[in-house]
Structure formats: structure tokens, C-alpha cells
Design a protein around this motif. Structure first.
Motif, PDB file in Angstrom:
ATOM      1  N   UNK A 193       0.827  -1.204   0.000  1.00  0.00           N
ATOM      2  CA  UNK A 193       0.000   0.000   0.000  1.00  0.00           C
ATOM      3  C   UNK A 193       0.860   1.252   0.000  1.00  0.00           C
ATOM      4  N   UNK A 194       1.950   1.201   0.762  1.00  0.00           N
ATOM      5  CA  UNK A 194       2.885   2.335   0.788  1.00  0.00           C
ATOM      6  C   UNK A 194       3.547   2.523  -0.570  1.00  0.00           C
ATOM      7  N   UNK A 195       3.889   1.416  -1.220  1.00  0.00           N
ATOM      8  CA  UNK A 195       4.612   1.457  -2.489  1.00  0.00           C
ATOM      9  C   UNK A 195       3.697   1.864  -3.651  1.00  0.00           C
ATOM     10  N   UNK A 196       2.516   1.250  -3.745  1.00  0.00           N
ATOM     11  CA  UNK A 196       1.640   1.471  -4.892  1.00  0.00           C
ATOM     12  C   UNK A 196       0.658   2.625  -4.702  1.00  0.00           C
ATOM     13  N   UNK A 197       0.152   2.795  -3.465  1.00  0.00           N
ATOM     14  CA  UNK A 197      -0.891   3.784  -3.222  1.00  0.00           C
ATOM     15  C   UNK A 197      -0.416   4.982  -2.409  1.00  0.00           C
ATOM     16  N   UNK A 198       0.877   4.987  -2.055  1.00  0.00           N
ATOM     17  CA  UNK A 198       1.438   6.072  -1.238  1.00  0.00           C
ATOM     18  C   UNK A 198       0.688   6.245   0.082  1.00  0.00           C
ATOM     19  N   UNK A 199       0.188   5.135   0.608  1.00  0.00           N
ATOM     20  CA  UNK A 199      -0.521   5.196   1.886  1.00  0.00           C
ATOM     21  C   UNK A 199       0.469   5.422   3.028  1.00  0.00           C
ATOM     22  N   UNK A 200       0.144   6.323   3.895  1.00  0.00           N
ATOM     23  CA  UNK A 200       1.052   6.683   4.979  1.00  0.00           C
ATOM     24  C   UNK A 200       1.146   5.554   6.005  1.00  0.00           C
ATOM     25  N   UNK A 201       2.374   5.239   6.397  1.00  0.00           N
ATOM     26  CA  UNK A 201       2.604   4.242   7.452  1.00  0.00           C
ATOM     27  C   UNK A 201       2.797   4.982   8.769  1.00  0.00           C
ATOM     28  N   UNK A 202       1.858   4.831   9.673  1.00  0.00           N
ATOM     29  CA  UNK A 202       1.922   5.528  10.956  1.00  0.00           C
ATOM     30  C   UNK A 202       2.443   4.597  12.042  1.00  0.00           C
ATOM     31  N   UNK A 203       2.905   5.215  13.126  1.00  0.00           N
ATOM     32  CA  UNK A 203       3.387   4.416  14.248  1.00  0.00           C
ATOM     33  C   UNK A 203       2.275   3.599  14.874  1.00  0.00           C
ATOM     34  N   UNK A 204       1.058   4.138  14.866  1.00  0.00           N
ATOM     35  CA  UNK A 204      -0.058   3.391  15.443  1.00  0.00           C
ATOM     36  C   UNK A 204      -0.302   2.089  14.674  1.00  0.00           C
ATOM     37  N   UNK A 205      -0.228   2.168  13.343  1.00  0.00           N
ATOM     38  CA  UNK A 205      -0.409   0.971  12.523  1.00  0.00           C
ATOM     39  C   UNK A 205       0.709  -0.040  12.784  1.00  0.00           C
ATOM     40  N   UNK A 206       1.931   0.468  12.798  1.00  0.00           N
ATOM     41  CA  UNK A 206       3.075  -0.425  13.013  1.00  0.00           C
ATOM     42  C   UNK A 206       2.969  -1.128  14.364  1.00  0.00           C
ATOM     43  N   UNK A 207       2.664  -0.360  15.416  1.00  0.00           N
ATOM     44  CA  UNK A 207       2.550  -0.941  16.759  1.00  0.00           C
ATOM     45  C   UNK A 207       1.399  -1.942  16.811  1.00  0.00           C
ATOM     46  N   UNK A 208       0.259  -1.593  16.191  1.00  0.00           N
ATOM     47  CA  UNK A 208      -0.888  -2.504  16.181  1.00  0.00           C
ATOM     48  C   UNK A 208      -0.567  -3.803  15.488  1.00  0.00           C
ATOM     49  N   UNK A 209       0.102  -3.729  14.341  1.00  0.00           N
ATOM     50  CA  UNK A 209       0.459  -4.935  13.595  1.00  0.00           C
ATOM     51  C   UNK A 209       1.451  -5.784  14.391  1.00  0.00           C
ATOM     52  N   UNK A 210       2.437  -5.150  15.016  1.00  0.00           N
ATOM     53  CA  UNK A 210       3.441  -5.899  15.786  1.00  0.00           C
ATOM     54  C   UNK A 210       2.813  -6.583  17.001  1.00  0.00           C
ATOM     55  N   UNK A 211       1.906  -5.882  17.700  1.00  0.00           N
ATOM     56  CA  UNK A 211       1.235  -6.495  18.847  1.00  0.00           C
ATOM     57  C   UNK A 211       0.401  -7.689  18.399  1.00  0.00           C
ATOM     58  N   UNK A 212      -0.335  -7.490  17.301  1.00  0.00           N
ATOM     59  CA  UNK A 212      -1.144  -8.586  16.784  1.00  0.00           C
ATOM     60  C   UNK A 212      -0.293  -9.766  16.338  1.00  0.00           C
ATOM     61  N   UNK A 213       0.802  -9.486  15.628  1.00  0.00           N
ATOM     62  CA  UNK A 213       1.682 -10.552  15.155  1.00  0.00           C
ATOM     63  C   UNK A 213       2.284 -11.322  16.329  1.00  0.00           C
ATOM     64  N   UNK A 214       2.699 -10.594  17.377  1.00  0.00           N
ATOM     65  CA  UNK A 214       3.283 -11.239  18.559  1.00  0.00           C
ATOM     66  C   UNK A 214       2.237 -12.128  19.236  1.00  0.00           C
ATOM     67  N   UNK A 215       1.000 -11.637  19.315  1.00  0.00           N
ATOM     68  CA  UNK A 215      -0.066 -12.437  19.910  1.00  0.00           C
ATOM     69  C   UNK A 215      -0.346 -13.704  19.129  1.00  0.00           C
ATOM     70  N   UNK A 216      -0.337 -13.601  17.799  1.00  0.00           N
ATOM     71  CA  UNK A 216      -0.581 -14.776  16.961  1.00  0.00           C
ATOM     72  C   UNK A 216       0.526 -15.800  17.123  1.00  0.00           C
ATOM     73  N   UNK A 217       1.778 -15.323  17.098  1.00  0.00           N
ATOM     74  CA  UNK A 217       2.910 -16.248  17.228  1.00  0.00           C
ATOM     75  C   UNK A 217       2.852 -16.985  18.565  1.00  0.00           C
ATOM     76  N   UNK A 218       2.570 -16.261  19.644  1.00  0.00           N
ATOM     77  CA  UNK A 218       2.462 -16.904  20.950  1.00  0.00           C
ATOM     78  C   UNK A 218       1.305 -17.893  20.986  1.00  0.00           C
ATOM     79  N   UNK A 219       0.214 -17.540  20.308  1.00  0.00           N
ATOM     80  CA  UNK A 219      -0.963 -18.408  20.297  1.00  0.00           C
ATOM     81  C   UNK A 219      -0.679 -19.718  19.584  1.00  0.00           C
ATOM     82  N   UNK A 220      -0.124 -19.630  18.372  1.00  0.00           N
ATOM     83  CA  UNK A 220       0.071 -20.850  17.598  1.00  0.00           C
ATOM     84  C   UNK A 220       1.253 -21.670  18.106  1.00  0.00           C
ATOM     85  N   UNK A 221       2.222 -21.044  18.793  1.00  0.00           N
ATOM     86  CA  UNK A 221       3.354 -21.799  19.323  1.00  0.00           C
ATOM     87  C   UNK A 221       2.972 -22.628  20.538  1.00  0.00           C
TER      88      UNK A 221
END
Length: 301
Positions: free
Chosen positions: A113-141
Motif C-alpha cells: 500500500x505504501x509502495x503502490x498507493x502512497x498510503x502513509x505508514x503511521x506508528x499506530x499501525x506499526x505498533x498494532x500490527x506488531x502487537x497482533x503478530x506477537x499475539x498470533x505467534x504466541x498463540x500458535x506456538x
């Protein structure tokens, strides 16, 4: 606010549908049907359903001939490539491995989205994605995970599928701004099904449909009606109102729902840490979606 809840409720329902699909689709392949035969059956029936639904609910026509080319490009990534790679990968690897690898999708969506649509990457999005990813990894492990033999090739396929689907979510967004969701989906699936025919036409003639037990038929119905018709239509409707990053982020809910389902049917035991990991994922969803409302970039209420 009511509209916002409807959109995010639809995306959560898609997560539930896909979460169950890891187990249900795995039961069909490869013992009863090869992946390519299953995909051709799935795409063909879903295409018919989309065209019938469009005929009953809309009279919209394609206004620009060059949009047919865009439908075809979306079909490459959202139907043909996406489904062929996913089902062949799932037939080789485990549902657990697949759910781990699919969590890469929101990050890929954000980058594209950043590359093709020039969508802004905000810290809130990054933090939300990282928290979610960490939760998923802990869940499936919490489950047994293996990356050996054919499973490794299956894992690579699942990662490619996550990439293809991420590209589709970004590419289809402009079409959703011009047309009704059902118009977009019916054309994308028509082109996608035609592309799948060369891969599935021979294997489908080898399928012994008369030997299928009732449970396998119900699994096939679920994949066609739930995972294909409803899930694609609901995602398309959501893309009309929110960006591709949010739609892609809801993939994080799939392992959560998959875990809850296995607990309900007695394949796993409830543990409080799993509930905590699920809350981490939901909190991540909140951070990503809250950013859209505060910026007023999309009409979500």
C-alpha cells in the motif's frame, strides 16, 4: 458508528470463516480430491453464485473497457494464484504452520500500500500490527509446529499465497471505489476461474464423487459457500469503506478463531494464556482501525 461496527463485524466474520477453513479444507485434500480439482470446483460454483447474486441484486455494468484488464489482473492474484498456491500448500503442510505464515499478510499489505498507493505508514499501525503478530505467534506456538520434509515446501507456498492475497487487496481497492462489490467480485472470479481451468480440468475427471461420505460433501459446501462466496463478498464490501491494511490485518483473527473452534470440539484444552494472546490480537485490531477513524481517511461511520 453503526456503519463502523457493521464493517468490522463483517471482517471478524470473515476471520471466523477462514479460521475454520484450515481444518475443514484439510480434511478434503488429498485423500478425496487433489488441490487443483478442488480449486476448479470451488471457483466454478462460486462464480455461478456471484453472477446469480448480481443478477438478483444489481443492474450495474462495467463503464470502462480498460477495467476488464484490471479485473483480469486482480484475478491472477486474488483467485488463480492465491487459491492454487494456498490449497497446494495446505495439502503439504499443517493447518498450524499455515496459520503462522499467513500472519505475514498484513505486513505485506502495508508495504505494498505504501509502495503502490502512497498510503502513509503511521506508528499506530506499526505498533498494532506488531502487537497482533506477537499475539498470533504466541498463540500458535502453544501447538506442535514442524518445518520438515514436504511441509517446508508447503510453508513456502503458504507464504507466496499471503503475498498474492496482499497484492490483490491493494490492487482491487480502486475498482471498489468505482463499482459495487458484487460487480467487482463476479468479474474477478470469472476471469480467475478461466485461468484455473488448465490446472484443474484433468484432475477433476479423476475424482470419484460417488465415494464421498456425507462429511466430505458438507466440507466442500462450506468451502464454496463460506470460504469463497461469503468471505470474498464480505471482504469486497469492507474494502468499499476501509483501506486494504485493515482488511488484511483481520487475518490475525484466523488463528484465534481456529483455536477456539478446536477447543469447542474437544481437540484442545482451554488455557488462560491463550485468552491473553487473543486479547493482544484484538487490541492490535483496535489500534489499526482507530487510526482510520481519527484521520477520517475513509467513511467508516
Amino acid at each position: 458508528m453503526n456503519k463502523t461496527w457493521q464493517i468490522h463485524g463483517a471482517l471478524a466474520l470473515v476471520g471466523l470463516i477462514y479460521g475454520a477453513n484450515y481444518v475443514i479444507a484439510k480434511g478434503v485434500m488429498p485423500n478425496y480430491m487433489s488441490p487443483n480439482a478442488f480449486i476448479l470446483l470451488r471457483a466454478t460454483v462460486a462464480t455461478i453464485l456471484f453472477w446469480i447474486y448480481h443478477a438478483l441484486t444489481s443492474s450495474e455494468k462495467v463503464i470502462r473497457k480498460k477495467d476488464y484488464w484490471l479485473f483480469a489482473k486482480c484475478a491472477v492474484f486474488g483467485v488463480m494464484g492465491n487459491q492454487l498456491i494456498f490449497f497446494n500448500g495446505l495439502s503439504l503442510t499443517s493447518p498450524v504452520n499455515a496459520s503462522i505464515i499467513m500472519t505475514a499478510n498484513p505486513i505485506i499489505v502495508l508495504a505494498i500500500s505504501f509502495w503502490l498507493l502512497n498510503e502513509k505508514i503511521t506508528w499506530r499501525k506499526v505498533i498494532g500490527i506488531l502487537i497482533g503478530a506477537f499475539g498470533v505467534i504466541l498463540l500458535v506456538l502453544n501447538k506442535e509446529v514442524s518445518f520438515e520434509n514436504d511441509a517446508f515446501l508447503g510453508d513456502i507456498f503458504i507464504f507466496l499465497n499471503a503475498t498474492f492475497y496482499a497484492i490483490y487487496l491493494v490492487m482491487v481497492k480502486p475498482l471498489m471505489q468505482r463499482y459495487e462489490p458484487i460487480t467487482v467480485v463476479k468479474w474477478v472470479f470469472l476471469f480467475g476461474t478461466l485461468m484455473i481451468v488448465p490446472f484443474g480440468i484433468v484432475p477433476i475427471f479423476d475424482v470419484e464423487f460417488q465415494a464421498f461420505p456425507a462429511g466430505i460433501w458438507w466440507s466442500i459446501v462450506y468451502v464454496i459457500i463460506g470460504t469463497t462466496f461469503l468471505a470474498y463478498l464480505l471482504n469486497a464490501m469492507a474494502l468499499k469503506h476501509v483501506n486494504s491494511t485493515i482488511v488484511g490485518y483481520y487475518i490475525y483473527l484466523q488463528p484465534v478463531f481456529a483455536t477456539f473452534i478446536t477447543i469447542l470440539i474437544g481437540q484442545e484444552v482451554f488455557k488462560w494464556e491463550k485468552a491473553l494472546f487473543a486479547l493482544m490480537i484484538f487490541f492490535g485490531v483496535y489500534l489499526v482501525s482507530q487510526q482510520r477513524r481519527t484521520k477520517n481517511e475513509e467513511a467508516t461511520n
